[in-house]
Structures are given as structure tokens and as C-alpha cells.
Enzyme design. Sequence first.
Site, PDB file in Angstrom:
ATOM      1  N   LEU A   9      -4.037  -6.247 -11.236  1.00 15.77           N
ATOM      2  CA  LEU A   9      -3.852  -4.818 -11.530  1.00 15.77           C
ATOM      3  C   LEU A   9      -4.022  -4.001 -10.245  1.00 15.77           C
ATOM      4  O   LEU A   9      -5.068  -4.064  -9.604  1.00 15.77           O
ATOM      5  CB  LEU A   9      -4.873  -4.355 -12.571  1.00 15.77           C
ATOM      6  CG  LEU A   9      -4.949  -5.182 -13.863  1.00 15.77           C
ATOM      7  CD1 LEU A   9      -5.924  -4.539 -14.842  1.00 15.77           C
ATOM      8  CD2 LEU A   9      -3.573  -5.335 -14.496  1.00 15.77           C
ATOM      9  N   ARG A  16     -10.418   8.304  -4.183  1.00 16.25           N
ATOM     10  CA  ARG A  16     -11.626   8.482  -3.379  1.00 16.25           C
ATOM     11  C   ARG A  16     -11.486   7.951  -1.951  1.00 16.25           C
ATOM     12  O   ARG A  16     -12.322   8.222  -1.094  1.00 16.25           O
ATOM     13  CB  ARG A  16     -12.824   7.823  -4.071  1.00 16.25           C
ATOM     14  CG  ARG A  16     -13.379   8.684  -5.191  1.00 16.25           C
ATOM     15  CD  ARG A  16     -14.527   7.989  -5.882  1.00 16.25           C
ATOM     16  NE  ARG A  16     -14.041   6.973  -6.819  1.00 16.25           N
ATOM     17  CZ  ARG A  16     -14.811   6.013  -7.338  1.00 16.25           C
ATOM     18  NH1 ARG A  16     -16.075   5.935  -6.976  1.00 16.25           N
ATOM     19  NH2 ARG A  16     -14.316   5.142  -8.195  1.00 16.25           N
ATOM     20  N   GLN A  76       4.070  -0.018 -13.448  1.00 12.61           N
ATOM     21  CA  GLN A  76       3.479   0.645 -14.607  1.00 12.61           C
ATOM     22  C   GLN A  76       3.685   2.143 -14.357  1.00 12.61           C
ATOM     23  O   GLN A  76       2.997   2.739 -13.539  1.00 12.61           O
ATOM     24  CB  GLN A  76       1.975   0.313 -14.702  1.00 12.61           C
ATOM     25  CG  GLN A  76       1.292   0.905 -15.917  1.00 12.61           C
ATOM     26  CD  GLN A  76      -0.233   0.882 -15.795  1.00 12.61           C
ATOM     27  OE1 GLN A  76      -0.770   0.800 -14.690  1.00 12.61           O
ATOM     28  NE2 GLN A  76      -0.922   0.983 -16.910  1.00 12.61           N
ATOM     29  N   ASP A 111      -8.354  -4.483  -5.808  1.00 12.53           N
ATOM     30  CA  ASP A 111      -9.256  -3.826  -4.858  1.00 12.53           C
ATOM     31  C   ASP A 111     -10.567  -4.574  -4.686  1.00 12.53           C
ATOM     32  O   ASP A 111     -11.580  -3.989  -4.320  1.00 12.53           O
ATOM     33  CB  ASP A 111      -9.514  -2.376  -5.295  1.00 12.53           C
ATOM     34  CG  ASP A 111     -10.151  -2.289  -6.676  1.00 12.53           C
ATOM     35  OD1 ASP A 111     -10.347  -3.331  -7.321  1.00 12.53           O
ATOM     36  OD2 ASP A 111     -10.451  -1.151  -7.109  1.00 12.53           O
ATOM     37  N   GLU A 162     -18.117   0.558 -21.508  1.00  9.63           N
ATOM     38  CA  GLU A 162     -17.972   1.294 -20.244  1.00  9.63           C
ATOM     39  C   GLU A 162     -19.172   2.217 -20.041  1.00  9.63           C
ATOM     40  O   GLU A 162     -19.745   2.711 -21.016  1.00  9.63           O
ATOM     41  CB  GLU A 162     -16.682   2.116 -20.266  1.00  9.63           C
ATOM     42  CG  GLU A 162     -15.415   1.287 -20.244  1.00  9.63           C
ATOM     43  CD  GLU A 162     -15.387   0.313 -19.090  1.00  9.63           C
ATOM     44  OE1 GLU A 162     -15.282   0.767 -17.942  1.00  9.63           O
ATOM     45  OE2 GLU A 162     -15.502  -0.916 -19.323  1.00  9.63           O
ATOM     46  N   ASN A 177     -19.362  -6.180 -15.905  1.00 15.61           N
ATOM     47  CA  ASN A 177     -18.012  -6.742 -15.969  1.00 15.61           C
ATOM     48  C   ASN A 177     -17.344  -6.576 -14.612  1.00 15.61           C
ATOM     49  O   ASN A 177     -17.190  -5.461 -14.119  1.00 15.61           O
ATOM     50  CB  ASN A 177     -17.222  -5.982 -17.043  1.00 15.61           C
ATOM     51  CG  ASN A 177     -15.740  -6.325 -17.026  1.00 15.61           C
ATOM     52  OD1 ASN A 177     -15.344  -7.402 -16.583  1.00 15.61           O
ATOM     53  ND2 ASN A 177     -14.926  -5.392 -17.519  1.00 15.61           N
ATOM     54  N   LYS A 358       2.658  -6.334  32.225  1.00 16.26           N
ATOM     55  CA  LYS A 358       3.536  -6.204  31.059  1.00 16.26           C
ATOM     56  C   LYS A 358       4.777  -7.033  31.276  1.00 16.26           C
ATOM     57  O   LYS A 358       5.373  -6.954  32.357  1.00 16.26           O
ATOM     58  CB  LYS A 358       3.926  -4.731  30.866  1.00 16.26           C
ATOM     59  CG  LYS A 358       4.828  -4.495  29.698  1.00 16.26           C
ATOM     60  CD  LYS A 358       5.865  -3.411  29.935  1.00 16.26           C
ATOM     61  CE  LYS A 358       7.021  -3.889  30.767  1.00 16.26           C
ATOM     62  NZ  LYS A 358       8.190  -2.994  30.744  1.00 16.26           N
ATOM     63  N   ASN A 384       0.095 -15.265  45.874  1.00 17.47           N
ATOM     64  CA  ASN A 384      -0.972 -14.266  45.821  1.00 17.47           C
ATOM     65  C   ASN A 384      -0.376 -12.870  45.968  1.00 17.47           C
ATOM     66  O   ASN A 384       0.425 -12.620  46.869  1.00 17.47           O
ATOM     67  CB  ASN A 384      -1.984 -14.496  46.943  1.00 17.47           C
ATOM     68  CG  ASN A 384      -3.237 -13.657  46.728  1.00 17.47           C
ATOM     69  OD1 ASN A 384      -4.088 -14.005  45.922  1.00 17.47           O
ATOM     70  ND2 ASN A 384      -3.324 -12.540  47.423  1.00 17.47           N
ATOM     71  N   ASN A 393       8.902  -0.832  38.488  1.00 14.54           N
ATOM     72  CA  ASN A 393       9.946  -1.374  37.617  1.00 14.54           C
ATOM     73  C   ASN A 393      10.806  -0.312  36.971  1.00 14.54           C
ATOM     74  O   ASN A 393      11.815  -0.625  36.362  1.00 14.54           O
ATOM     75  CB  ASN A 393       9.311  -2.254  36.532  1.00 14.54           C
ATOM     76  CG  ASN A 393       8.349  -1.462  35.648  1.00 14.54           C
ATOM     77  OD1 ASN A 393       7.744  -0.480  36.091  1.00 14.54           O
ATOM     78  ND2 ASN A 393       8.206  -1.879  34.417  1.00 14.54           N
TER      79      ASN A 393
HETATM   80  C1  UD1 Z   1     -12.883  -1.435 -15.063  1.00 15.52           C
HETATM   81  C2  UD1 Z   1     -13.473  -2.013 -16.330  1.00 15.52           C
HETATM   82  C3  UD1 Z   1     -14.988  -2.088 -16.178  1.00 15.52           C
HETATM   83  C4  UD1 Z   1     -15.337  -2.921 -14.958  1.00 15.52           C
HETATM   84  C5  UD1 Z   1     -14.658  -2.364 -13.724  1.00 15.52           C
HETATM   85  C6  UD1 Z   1     -14.847  -3.307 -12.574  1.00 15.52           C
HETATM   86  C7  UD1 Z   1     -11.959  -1.234 -18.066  1.00 15.52           C
HETATM   87  C8  UD1 Z   1     -11.776  -0.297 -19.191  1.00 15.52           C
HETATM   88  N1  UD1 Z   1     -13.120  -1.158 -17.423  1.00 15.52           N
HETATM   89  O1  UD1 Z   1     -13.364  -0.107 -14.953  1.00 15.52           O
HETATM   90  O2  UD1 Z   1     -15.551  -2.656 -17.342  1.00 15.52           O
HETATM   91  O3  UD1 Z   1     -16.739  -2.942 -14.776  1.00 15.52           O
HETATM   92  O4  UD1 Z   1     -13.238  -2.238 -13.949  1.00 15.52           O
HETATM   93  O5  UD1 Z   1     -14.382  -2.726 -11.406  1.00 15.52           O
HETATM   94  O6  UD1 Z   1     -11.107  -2.044 -17.837  1.00 15.52           O
HETATM   95  N2  UD1 Z   1      -5.350  -0.040 -13.189  1.00 15.52           N
HETATM   96  C9  UD1 Z   1      -3.993  -0.129 -13.377  1.00 15.52           C
HETATM   97  N3  UD1 Z   1      -3.424   0.668 -14.323  1.00 15.52           N
HETATM   98  C10 UD1 Z   1      -4.149   1.509 -15.096  1.00 15.52           C
HETATM   99  C11 UD1 Z   1      -5.532   1.596 -14.863  1.00 15.52           C
HETATM  100  C12 UD1 Z   1      -6.117   0.801 -13.914  1.00 15.52           C
HETATM  101  O7  UD1 Z   1      -3.310  -0.883 -12.718  1.00 15.52           O
HETATM  102  O8  UD1 Z   1      -3.547   2.173 -15.935  1.00 15.52           O
HETATM  103  C13 UD1 Z   1      -5.968  -0.886 -12.171  1.00 15.52           C
HETATM  104  C14 UD1 Z   1      -6.610  -0.097 -11.049  1.00 15.52           C
HETATM  105  O9  UD1 Z   1      -5.706   0.107  -9.975  1.00 15.52           O
HETATM  106  C15 UD1 Z   1      -7.749  -1.006 -10.636  1.00 15.52           C
HETATM  107  C16 UD1 Z   1      -8.100  -1.746 -11.930  1.00 15.52           C
HETATM  108  O10 UD1 Z   1      -6.989  -1.619 -12.763  1.00 15.52           O
HETATM  109  O11 UD1 Z   1      -7.340  -1.941  -9.682  1.00 15.52           O
HETATM  110  C17 UD1 Z   1      -9.346  -1.208 -12.588  1.00 15.52           C
HETATM  111  O12 UD1 Z   1      -9.106   0.112 -12.975  1.00 15.52           O
HETATM  112  P1  UD1 Z   1     -10.203   1.244 -12.870  1.00 15.52           P
HETATM  113  O13 UD1 Z   1      -9.663   2.487 -13.390  1.00 15.52           O
HETATM  114  O14 UD1 Z   1     -10.785   1.251 -11.509  1.00 15.52           O
HETATM  115  O15 UD1 Z   1     -11.271   0.673 -13.901  1.00 15.52           O
HETATM  116  P2  UD1 Z   1     -12.798   0.991 -13.896  1.00 15.52           P
HETATM  117  O16 UD1 Z   1     -13.015   2.319 -14.507  1.00 15.52           O
HETATM  118  O17 UD1 Z   1     -13.391   0.737 -12.583  1.00 15.52           O
HETATM  119 CA    CA Z   2     -12.684   0.525 -10.320  1.00 15.90          CA
END
Ligand code: UD1
Ligand code: CA
Length: 498
Positions: A9, A16, A76, A111, A162, A177, A358, A384, A393
Site C-alpha cells: 500500500l 507530514r 487507487q 513506508d 485504531e 499492529n 574530469k 609527471n 580545455n
Molecule cells: C494503519 C493501521 C494501524 C497500524 C498502522 C501501522 C488501518 C485502519 N490501520 O494505520 O492499525 O498500526 O497502519 O502503520 O489500517 N493507504 C493507501 N490507501 C488508503 C489509505 C492508506 O494506500 O486509502 C496506505 C498509506 O499510503 C500507507 C498505509 O496504507 O502506506 C497505511 O495507511 P495509514 O493511513 O498511514 O494508516 P494508519 O492510520 O497509520
Molecule cells: Ca501510517
Amino acid sequence: MRPPIVIILAAGEGTRMKSATPKVLHEISGRSLLGHVIEAASTIEPEHLVVVVGHESEQVVAHLDEVAPWVATVEQTQRNGTGHAVRVALEFLSERGVTTSEAPVVVLTGDTPLLTGESLVTMLTKHSENTAAATVLTADLDNPFGYGRILRSSDRVVGIVEEKDATPQQREIGEINSGMYAFEGAALLDAITGLNTSNSQGEEYLTDVIEILASRGDVVIGVSAHDTSDILGINDRSQLASAMAIMRDRINDKWMKAGVTIFDPESTWIDVDAELAPDVTLFPQTTVRGPTAIETGAQVGPGTTLISAEVGVNAIVRHTWAELVVIGAGATVGPYTYLRPGTVIGASGKAGAFVEMKNAQLGEGSKVPHLSYVGDATIGVGTNIGAGTIFVNYDGVEKHHTTVGDQARVGSDNMLIGPVVIGDGAYTAAGSVVTEDVPAGAMAVGRARQRNILDWVLRKRPGTQSAQAAQRATQSDQSGHEKVQARTPTFPAQDIIE
Ligand code: UD1
Ligand code: CA
């Protein structure tokens, strides 16, 4: 074990980071965050790997085409949560005719660059041993703030809540998680249809799949990451810096175990693509970037940056910046040397203090010891180049090549005006401006003949300390100083341009 399908994902914005670069394209040790996750995923040999892109997807897709052309991407368009993102990936796979129901489906996030293959292998092994419907990669954190918390009943996971949706008691839970999971394909396909958006963020949470599966009696387990640093996500620049330091330490440890001496690991930064032989020594503040190769016995640093460079056996490179260059075996470079792309220092050659080079090839045993610029040149063996020589150049419009043969001796402070050829064994006089080819074995003198205007100081600077010193020297035979004899006739004072 059946080969898994991996979904990463990476559609989120990463606000941030406050960056024009998409978050997952920021680099650690010469590889993007996303590239690190793909590298870790490749250890479990996925049959298919799909990256879900969204924010700045063009840049992310272009990057993947370059570094990992074997992965697929799906966009997406609306970021409706982690559950939605996985659904988009599953739909994409099914459109491509990929059967997801019979394989483990591993979900990762783009990430978490410190993820290791070990953690993934452990997760998949436990997943398979327990014939689990879902396995969550977890970690116990002293400060679990912000993460989803693992809800357990005996040794089974029953749900994930969450931070924003958790009760005060649930917030006390330290097991979090990681956002990385292994699912049975069929179970995931089934449960994901049951997601809704009735939560504090109004998103489809992938974490709800866990509760759906557990409540229908499927086996859901939690597996601890190999090391808590494995699951650290990058959301801002401070976390990026922390992850950089952890990755630096991991890489340095790997090379030290392989026989490399690193004087100061905290100030030594080695990219993932570098190759170092045993008995290489790295002095403090050395950075080794890109696919740099350093051969055994070489000493690099202090204060040196090598980018995509090759350093030969026993070479010494001190206080140098060198990019896309080859430094031969036993060669010495530095201190304070700038080697730009296309520079080749032959075996036992030397590029000394305050030398810039270079697109220049220096033959075996040839030396440019001091204060020179060598651009667009070919220099033979055993030659030398005198101190302060400039290879001129650039005529303001075009670049020109200079060739210096074998065993030549270019005097100090020469200007070699390209294009020009200095033959084998030729000499040039110090201070020469060389505009014409020099035949092999010739001595080129390309400078004005010196003339001495006697008593000029006495006449033009009377009364100065210089004049007084000159007077003492010229008047007194007992001065003790040897008298400087005139070698040229006296010129009339009006000839002098002041
Ligand atoms: C999510 C988890 C949380 C976990 C945390 C770990 C959920 C609901 N929660 O929270 O339990 O502890 O990750 O870091 O899943 N992303 C998409 N499309 C979306 C939303 C997110 O691709 O629509 C991707 C983001 O780019 C990211 C990852 O999914 O790489 C996680 O999304 P993020 O919104 O950061 O989830 P968290 O709130 O951190
Ligand atoms: Ca996150």
C-alpha cells in the site's frame, strides 16, 4: 510453501513529510523507502507483487519502472482507507486473471523501509504452520501511541482497534499492529466485502478484516517482528533520520562482520549497492554512495565521498570527492582532491593535493601531484605533471582534448591549451603556455624570455625599504650577500609599464 501474492500500500499522501517528493520515494542508503520494502518482499519470492499507488502516482510508477520493472502497479483514485486499497489491488489481480483465493496474500506498506526478509519469512512460516486465515505482524512498543492495538483472547487475535477508536483501557495495550499481514486468499476475498466506514475516520479499515475472520471462528494469530525497528513507519523527517541511522548501523555491521575496518561507524554512510572487500579501511566521515566497489587493502577517508566509484587494491583516497571514477590499484588520491566523472587514475598513479580532474585518463605510475586542473585529457604511463598545471580545455564554446605521452615531464605552472599533443618523453619548461604540439623527446619553452631592468627600484621607488635594501646590496661589497649580476642589458626607465 506456496508462493505468496504481495500487495504494497503506497497511495497515501505523506503530508507530514512536507515534501514535493512523494513520501515513498524518499531515500535511505541509496534506495527509496518503497524500494526497501520491495527488496524485503523479494525474499519471500512473490508470484505477483502489486503496488497500490495514488498520490503523485506518475512519479511513483516511473520510479518503479526504473528500479523494479517486474512489479505491477494499480491506481487507487480515491483513498478510502487501507481496506479499500487492498480491495482495489485484489480487483486488479482478478481482472488480470490472477487467482488470489489459493495463495497467501501478504499486505505491506510502502513506508516501512526497515522491514527485513527475516520478519516476513517468520510471519509466513507461522501463518502456514498454524493454518491461519490471517497473521498479523506485531511489535511491543513502549510508546504505542498512534498505532492500532492488538486485541487478544488467549493466544488468538480477535481484533485490532485504531488509536482514534480505542477505549482508554485499549490504549494501554503495548502490542501494536505493524500494518503488515499474511491472509489466506479466499478468507481475505470473502471478509473484505464486509468492510464498512462506520469508524472515526470514515474509511474502510483493513484491520476490520481481522475481527470479521476471528468472529466467524477462523484462526487469526499475531507474530512478533524480528526486531521492533523492522516495522518503523516513516511519517516525518525525524522518523526518516532515525530510520537512516538504523539502516546505516545495519549496513556498517554487515561490512564489519565481512572484514572491513570502520573507524567511526556513526559518521560512515554506505549505500546498499556498495561492495567492499575484506581489509578495506574506512576513516571517519566517509560516504560510499551508489554501486561503488572498493577492493581489498584500500584506505578511504577521512572526509571522503565516493559516488559510483571503483577503488583498486591498496589504493589510498583521502579527503576526496569522487564520482563515476576509477582509481587504480596502489594509486593515491588527495588530500583535497575533486575527481569528476570519467576520471581514471592508473595503477600506482597519483592525483595529489588540490587537484581537480574530469574526463581524464592518467596512465600507470603517472602523477599529478599538486594544484592542477586536468580536464579532457589522456596521459600516458610514467608521466609527471608539474605543480599548478592547467589543462585549458574550454575555449568558451567547445571543449578540447589534450594528450600527453609516456614518460613526459610537464614543468610547473604550465597552461596546456587544447587541442594539443605532448609527445613521449618530451619536457616542457616551467611556466610554459603550450599551444603547439611538442614532438617526442623535445623540450618546449613557451614563455617570454626574462629581462632584468637594473636599478629600476632605486629610480622608481626611491626611499622605500626595498630601495634601501637594494642600495645596501649593490653598494657594499661587505654586505655578505652575493651580488646579483645583470644578465640582460639595462632598459631605459620609460620602457616600464607600471
Ligand atoms: C494503519 C493501521 C494501524 C497500524 C498502522 C501501522 C488501518 C485502519 N490501520 O494505520 O492499525 O498500526 O497502519 O502503520 O489500517 N493507504 C493507501 N490507501 C488508503 C489509505 C492508506 O494506500 O486509502 C496506505 C498509506 O499510503 C500507507 C498505509 O496504507 O502506506 C497505511 O495507511 P495509514 O493511513 O498511514 O494508516 P494508519 O492510520 O497509520
Ligand atoms: Ca501510517
